[in-house]
Design a protein around this motif. Structure first.
Motif, short mmCIF file in Angstrom:
data_model
loop_
_atom_site.label_atom_id
_atom_site.label_comp_id
_atom_site.label_asym_id
_atom_site.label_seq_id
_atom_site.Cartn_x
_atom_site.Cartn_y
_atom_site.Cartn_z
N ALA A 102 1.94 -1.00 -13.72
CA ALA A 102 1.35 -0.51 -12.66
C ALA A 102 1.28 -1.51 -11.26
CB ALA A 102 -0.26 -0.34 -12.95
N GLU B 215 2.85 9.85 -9.97
CA GLU B 215 2.03 10.46 -11.11
C GLU B 215 1.29 11.74 -11.03
OE1 GLU B 215 1.00 9.33 -14.79
OE2 GLU B 215 1.69 8.01 -13.25
N ASP B 216 1.14 12.08 -9.78
CA ASP B 216 0.57 13.63 -9.97
C ASP B 216 1.68 14.62 -10.16
OD1 ASP B 216 -2.11 12.91 -9.30
OD2 ASP B 216 -1.60 12.98 -7.00
N MET C 17 3.27 5.70 -5.71
CA MET C 17 3.16 5.54 -7.37
C MET C 17 2.29 6.73 -7.54
SD MET C 17 3.10 1.59 -7.98
CE MET C 17 2.80 1.67 -9.80
N ARG C 18 0.91 7.02 -6.77
CA ARG C 18 -0.12 8.12 -7.07
C ARG C 18 0.73 9.40 -6.84
NH1 ARG C 18 -3.29 4.25 -4.08
NH2 ARG C 18 -2.75 5.19 -2.17
N VAL C 19 1.36 9.59 -5.63
CA VAL C 19 2.35 10.93 -5.64
C VAL C 19 3.07 11.01 -6.99
CG1 VAL C 19 3.87 12.02 -4.08
CG2 VAL C 19 2.18 10.67 -3.04
N ARG D 22 1.83 1.51 -3.59
CA ARG D 22 0.83 2.32 -4.33
C ARG D 22 0.83 3.75 -3.96
NH1 ARG D 22 -1.56 -2.62 -2.61
NH2 ARG D 22 -1.99 -3.99 -4.41
N HIS D 23 0.89 4.18 -2.73
CA HIS D 23 0.58 5.62 -2.47
C HIS D 23 1.86 6.39 -3.29
CE1 HIS D 23 0.01 9.12 -0.16
NE2 HIS D 23 1.22 9.33 0.18
N GLU E 149 0.76 -1.25 -0.10
CA GLU E 149 -0.01 0.15 0.01
C GLU E 149 0.81 1.33 -0.06
OE1 GLU E 149 -3.10 2.31 -0.37
OE2 GLU E 149 -3.15 -0.11 -0.39
#
Length: 435
Positions: free
Chosen positions: A144, A70-71, A66-68, A63-64, A60
């Motif tokens: 991903a 990507e932003d 990766m989201r940061v 994943r976090h 997790e």
């Protein structure tokens, strides 16, 4: 030897440092290399961060990240697309401003822009930000699945954002400085500051009256023709000490030399090997401030002459130049001039360097401006006040050239202004010209 003299001993890399300051490529090239190394370090941290989370089983957390990342990718992509355009627009406008300043004052002030640390730092950081953004984009992976991803460029993206913020701060500082180049006050102050810096680096101990040994040889310049920019003082002193001789630099810094021109004279028992003196003097296209005591006065005089020309007619600028000329002459009023003696660690003279004498500097600073000052009361009053101030500072043996210029100025004003009242007004000393 006194502590003050030890502190003023020439540094071995001094000529190289000065030559690199006169270039505009070295700082950006070095910064690009550092940016590549910085990206490599940030990439290593990102890999280590993902590996640590994977070992702890924290999918997790990956994943976090990766989201940061990507932003942040949107920001990095925008920076990489816009930075080169931004650089081109900013520096195009800046070069126009520098060209205008060179036309208004003297073409030689372009050196101020080239040597400016903030200009080089800004350009370097802009290019480094662009390169870093491109390198960061290569670190993004299309995979991903957090179990298979090798790196998430979070640290790299954060570093890019920091570089963008630094670029904005430097942009403000750069624009501020570029605008200063269009004002006469900061320009002449920068010239005067560099000139006084060379005065401070001069040896404080003058000739001791000991005659030099007989001259046994002269070494000629073998390179291309050009202006003698500087001499490698530390190297010349070291070679002279090892051979037990005294070297004498025949031309002055700023002289134009051609192949075959005698450059070094040897006084002592033997002639040093030519290979030991290779690259001990530097010849270039134009003069620099390094070791050139008269170059600052030359620039100030040029700016004042252009200001007093009929096309410009700006006596206030000439007065501002005279302010700095008087300050410079006051700084060298009590210093040994004509021949500077450089000594080794034991205090023995090893190099004699020919520099402008007091009369040379006074003539350089005042002669051409005096020729245009008779028709401008503001300039004549300021020059008289400056000469009177210097007459109160200099030793008796240095009064003659100042008194000569004062007398010639008075004669020129009397010939130019027919009315007695106008002559009296123009010959009244005033430190502000017409305050």
């Amino acid at each position: 030897m006194s502590r003050e003299l030890r502190q003023r001993r020439p540094r071995a890399l001094s000529p190289l440092r000065e030559h690199l300051r006169d270039t505009f490529w070295f700082a950006p090239t070095t910064t690009l290399a550092l940016a590549f190394l910085l990206w490599g370090a940030a990439d290593t941290l990102d890999v280590a961060l993902v590996e640590a989370l994977r070992q702890n089983g924290d999918l997790e957390g990956i994943r976090h990240l990766m989201r940061v990342a990507e932003d942040a990718r949107t920001i990095v992509t925008t920076v990489s697309a816009a930075m080169m355009t931004f650089i081109g627009v900013v520096f195009s406008i800046s070069l126009v401003a520098v060209q205008m300043a060179a036309g208004n004052f003297t073409p030689r002030i372009v050196r101020i822009f080239i040597r400016s640390r903030i200009s080089k730092l800004t350009f370097s950081v802009f290019l480094a930000t662009f390169l870093l953004s491109l390198l960061v984009l290569t670190s993004y992976e299309t995979e991903a699945d957090p179990r298979d991803v090798m790196t998430v460029p979070v640290v790299q993206s954060a570093l890019t954002v920091v570089m963008v913020l630094l670029s904005l701060v430097l942009f403000i500082a750069y624009v501020t400085q570029t605008l200063q180049l269009m004002k006469v006050g900061p320009v002449v102050e920068r010239i005067n500051k560099e000139s006084l810096g060379e005065v401070a680096r001069m040896p404080v101990q003058g000739p001791d009256g000991t005659p030099l040994a007989p001259e046994i040889a002269r070494m000629s310049h073998q390179g291309h023709a050009g202006v003698l920019r500087d001499a490698h003082i530390a190297r010349l002193v070291r070679v002279a000490r090892r051979n037990g001789v005294v070297l004498r630099l025949i031309p002055r810094i700023g002289d134009y030399v051609v192949p075959g021109t005698p450059v070094l004279a040897v006084h002592g028992p033997r002639v040093p090997a030519r290979s030991a003196l290779r690259h001990s003097v530097s010849v270039g296209v134009e003069r620099t401030f390094h070791q050139d005591l008269g170059f600052g006065l030359r620039q100030l005089s040029d700016i004042a002459l252009r200001a007093l020309s009929p096309a410009v007619n700006d006596p206030t600028t000439a007065v501002q130049c005279l302010d700095r000329i008087v300050e410079f002459l006051a700084a060298v009023a009590a210093r040994p001039l004509g021949a500077v003696h450089h000594r080794d660690r034991k205090g023995a003279v090893r190099l004699v360097q020919n520099v402008p004498g007091w009369t040379d500097l006074v003539d350089l600073g005042l002669t051409e401006i005096r020729g245009c000052a008779a028709a401008s009361p503001q300039v004549s009053r300021r020059m008289l006040a400056g000469i009177d101030d210097l007459l109160r500072l200099v030793p008796d043996e240095r009064r003659a050239p100042l008194e000569r210029h004062r007398g010639l100025l008075v004669q020129a004003v009397e010939r130019t202004l027919p009315e007695a009242a106008e002559r009296a007004f123009a010959l009244r000393p005033d430190r502000q010209g017409i305050g």
